[in-house]
Scaffold this motif. Structure first.
Motif, PDB file in Angstrom:
ATOM      1  N   THR A  69       8.001   4.776 -39.488  1.00 58.14           N
ATOM      2  CA  THR A  69       6.834   5.242 -38.746  1.00 58.14           C
ATOM      3  C   THR A  69       7.312   6.261 -37.719  1.00 58.14           C
ATOM      4  O   THR A  69       8.486   6.284 -37.356  1.00 58.14           O
ATOM      5  N   TYR A  70       6.391   7.092 -37.226  1.00 55.15           N
ATOM      6  CA  TYR A  70       6.820   8.124 -36.273  1.00 55.15           C
ATOM      7  C   TYR A  70       5.624   8.720 -35.552  1.00 55.15           C
ATOM      8  O   TYR A  70       4.463   8.486 -35.933  1.00 55.15           O
ATOM      9  N   ASP A  71       5.920   9.507 -34.514  1.00 52.08           N
ATOM     10  CA  ASP A  71       4.925  10.307 -33.807  1.00 52.08           C
ATOM     11  C   ASP A  71       5.109  11.770 -34.180  1.00 52.08           C
ATOM     12  O   ASP A  71       6.244  12.275 -34.239  1.00 52.08           O
ATOM     13  N   PHE A  72       4.006  12.475 -34.429  1.00 54.66           N
ATOM     14  CA  PHE A  72       4.088  13.919 -34.609  1.00 54.66           C
ATOM     15  C   PHE A  72       4.649  14.568 -33.344  1.00 54.66           C
ATOM     16  O   PHE A  72       4.466  14.064 -32.234  1.00 54.66           O
ATOM     17  N   ARG A  73       5.310  15.711 -33.524  1.00 55.60           N
ATOM     18  CA  ARG A  73       5.800  16.443 -32.355  1.00 55.60           C
ATOM     19  C   ARG A  73       4.653  16.773 -31.394  1.00 55.60           C
ATOM     20  O   ARG A  73       3.551  17.092 -31.820  1.00 55.60           O
ATOM     21  N   GLY A  74       4.954  16.661 -30.120  1.00 55.64           N
ATOM     22  CA  GLY A  74       3.943  16.923 -29.106  1.00 55.64           C
ATOM     23  C   GLY A  74       3.014  15.763 -28.854  1.00 55.64           C
ATOM     24  O   GLY A  74       2.036  15.902 -28.124  1.00 55.64           O
ATOM     25  N   THR A  75       3.304  14.605 -29.462  1.00 55.78           N
ATOM     26  CA  THR A  75       2.505  13.399 -29.235  1.00 55.78           C
ATOM     27  C   THR A  75       3.441  12.207 -29.046  1.00 55.78           C
ATOM     28  O   THR A  75       4.562  12.194 -29.565  1.00 55.78           O
ATOM     29  N   GLY A  76       2.973  11.216 -28.325  1.00 54.22           N
ATOM     30  CA  GLY A  76       3.725   9.982 -28.166  1.00 54.22           C
ATOM     31  C   GLY A  76       5.156  10.213 -27.725  1.00 54.22           C
ATOM     32  O   GLY A  76       5.436  10.972 -26.793  1.00 54.22           O
ATOM     33  N   ARG A  77       6.093   9.587 -28.434  1.00 48.70           N
ATOM     34  CA  ARG A  77       7.509   9.683 -28.079  1.00 48.70           C
ATOM     35  C   ARG A  77       8.163  10.978 -28.553  1.00 48.70           C
ATOM     36  O   ARG A  77       9.323  11.239 -28.221  1.00 48.70           O
ATOM     37  N   SER A  78       7.432  11.785 -29.322  1.00 48.20           N
ATOM     38  CA  SER A  78       8.014  13.008 -29.880  1.00 48.20           C
ATOM     39  C   SER A  78       7.772  14.238 -29.008  1.00 48.20           C
ATOM     40  O   SER A  78       7.706  15.363 -29.517  1.00 48.20           O
ATOM     41  N   GLY A  79       7.642  14.040 -27.710  1.00 42.80           N
ATOM     42  CA  GLY A  79       7.589  15.172 -26.796  1.00 42.80           C
ATOM     43  C   GLY A  79       6.232  15.406 -26.166  1.00 42.80           C
ATOM     44  O   GLY A  79       5.198  14.981 -26.681  1.00 42.80           O
ATOM     45  N   ALA A  80       6.267  16.099 -25.052  1.00 45.79           N
ATOM     46  CA  ALA A  80       5.045  16.393 -24.306  1.00 45.79           C
ATOM     47  C   ALA A  80       4.252  17.493 -24.992  1.00 45.79           C
ATOM     48  O   ALA A  80       4.819  18.497 -25.437  1.00 45.79           O
ATOM     49  N   PRO A  81       2.928  17.353 -25.084  1.00 44.05           N
ATOM     50  CA  PRO A  81       2.137  18.368 -25.786  1.00 44.05           C
ATOM     51  C   PRO A  81       2.177  19.737 -25.127  1.00 44.05           C
ATOM     52  O   PRO A  81       2.119  20.757 -25.813  1.00 44.05           O
ATOM     53  N   ARG A  82       2.289  19.766 -23.819  1.00 49.57           N
ATOM     54  CA  ARG A  82       2.314  21.058 -23.128  1.00 49.57           C
ATOM     55  C   ARG A  82       3.565  21.856 -23.494  1.00 49.57           C
ATOM     56  O   ARG A  82       3.543  23.094 -23.513  1.00 49.57           O
ATOM     57  N   ALA A  83       4.653  21.158 -23.811  1.00 43.81           N
ATOM     58  CA  ALA A  83       5.907  21.842 -24.149  1.00 43.81           C
ATOM     59  C   ALA A  83       5.840  22.553 -25.489  1.00 43.81           C
ATOM     60  O   ALA A  83       6.655  23.441 -25.768  1.00 43.81           O
ATOM     61  N   VAL A  84       4.898  22.152 -26.345  1.00 48.75           N
ATOM     62  CA  VAL A  84       4.725  22.785 -27.660  1.00 48.75           C
ATOM     63  C   VAL A  84       3.258  23.173 -27.821  1.00 48.75           C
ATOM     64  O   VAL A  84       2.627  22.891 -28.836  1.00 48.75           O
ATOM     65  N   ARG A  85       2.720  23.825 -26.825  1.00 49.96           N
ATOM     66  CA  ARG A  85       1.281  24.074 -26.763  1.00 49.96           C
ATOM     67  C   ARG A  85       0.752  24.856 -27.966  1.00 49.96           C
ATOM     68  O   ARG A  85      -0.414  24.748 -28.329  1.00 49.96           O
TER      69      ARG A  85
END
Length: 296
Positions: A69-85
């Motif tokens: 299982t995983y989180d998409f980038r920019g969500t959850g544990r896979s990074g802050a959404p603002r960093a990959v806006r």
């Protein structure tokens, strides 16, 4: 099927490099007492945290599967959404999904492989992302998310305001959509919000986006697919699930629609399949479908 169904499960954190930059954080669960019989990768829904899938993945691991299982980038544990806006929904489908699928296949090269896609996770499978070498796929509440097709007027207005007004506005100002505050799950990057909102206004969803080549991609997908929906889902109606699966002209599609009454629960809706209350009723049916194809 494994005799580990009542045993404990091993879990460890994952960090998978993304072809689009950054990393994807997730969890690998395996049976504690036996070698895995097969591999299942669970591709998440938009703005849904990985923890929703913990119960179902533990259940499958108890049945003998290795489960990712995983989180998409920019969500959850896979990074802050603002960093990959600028990250778009198509980037999740065309980068994150195959990245995790390929990592998982390399980690378990000799095992039969399956995928479960929830909502947009199912979209990715329908478009051929991460499907190479699979024995079968299961899509859960995966539908063409066209706002105009939401049956209930209050819900339709709420979705329109979120996807076409509040979401894009906050995305421009903040660099992300504050999903937690808007009642749509996790925060997501502004680029994903803009693409989601645009697709939601098209009669055919992303099939009407000429830059996606969605019809051609879906027509090239082969193999067994179990597409599951629920009678009380306010968004994924049977017609809108069919709006996806009807494009899978080369796949062996089985459609099932369940009602909460069949399992003695008050509601299932768009998220409820993965809640532990369905462990004894609905989860075994999916496990049986996987098991039959593991031997195929």
């Amino acid at each position: 099927m494994s005799n580990n169904a009542n045993g404990t499960v091993n879990a460890r954190d994952l960090s998978i490099a993304s072809r689009g930059g950054g990393s994807i954080r997730g969890t690998l669960r395996t049976p504690s007492a036996d070698e895995p019989l097969a591999l299942v990768v669970i591709h998440p829904a938009t703005a849904v945290p990985e923890r929703l899938y913990a119960g179902f993945s533990e259940y499958l691991a108890g049945q003998g599967y290795a489960v990712v299982t995983y989180d998409f980038r920019g969500t959850g544990r896979s990074g802050a959404p603002r960093a990959v806006r600028g990250l778009r929904m198509r980037d999740w489908m065309d980068q994150d999904v195959p990245d995790v699928a390929e990592w998982s296949a390399a980690r378990f090269p000799g095992l039969p492989r399956f995928a479960v896609g929830h909502s947009i996770g199912g979209h990715a499978l329908a478009l051929g992302s991460g499907v190479e070498g699979l024995r079968g796929m299961v899509s859960i509440a995966s539908h063409a998310g066209v706002t105009a097709t939401v049956p209930a007027l209050p819900e339709r207005v709420k979705v329109w305001l979120t996807l076409s007004v509040a979401g894009p506005l906050t995305g421009r100002i903040l660099g992300y959509m504050p999903g937690k505050k808007l009642g749509l799950g996790e925060d997501i990057p502004a680029g994903a919000m803009r693409e989601w909102g645009r697709w939601s206004r098209l009669p055919g969803y992303f099939f009407d986006d000429p830059t996606m080549d969605a019809s051609e991609r879906a027509a090239a997908v082969t193999g067994p697919l179990l597409a599951i929906g629920f009678s009380d889902d306010p968004w994924a109606t049977p017609q809108q699930i069919d709006a996806i699966t009807d494009h899978l002209t080369a796949a062996d599609v089985e459609r099932r629609t369940y009602s909460p009454a069949e399992f003695g629960v008050a509601a299932i809706g768009h998220m409820g399949f993965f809640r532990r209350g369905l462990r004894e009723g609905l989860w075994p049916q999916v496990a049986q479908w996987l098991e039959e194809r593991r031997h195929g």
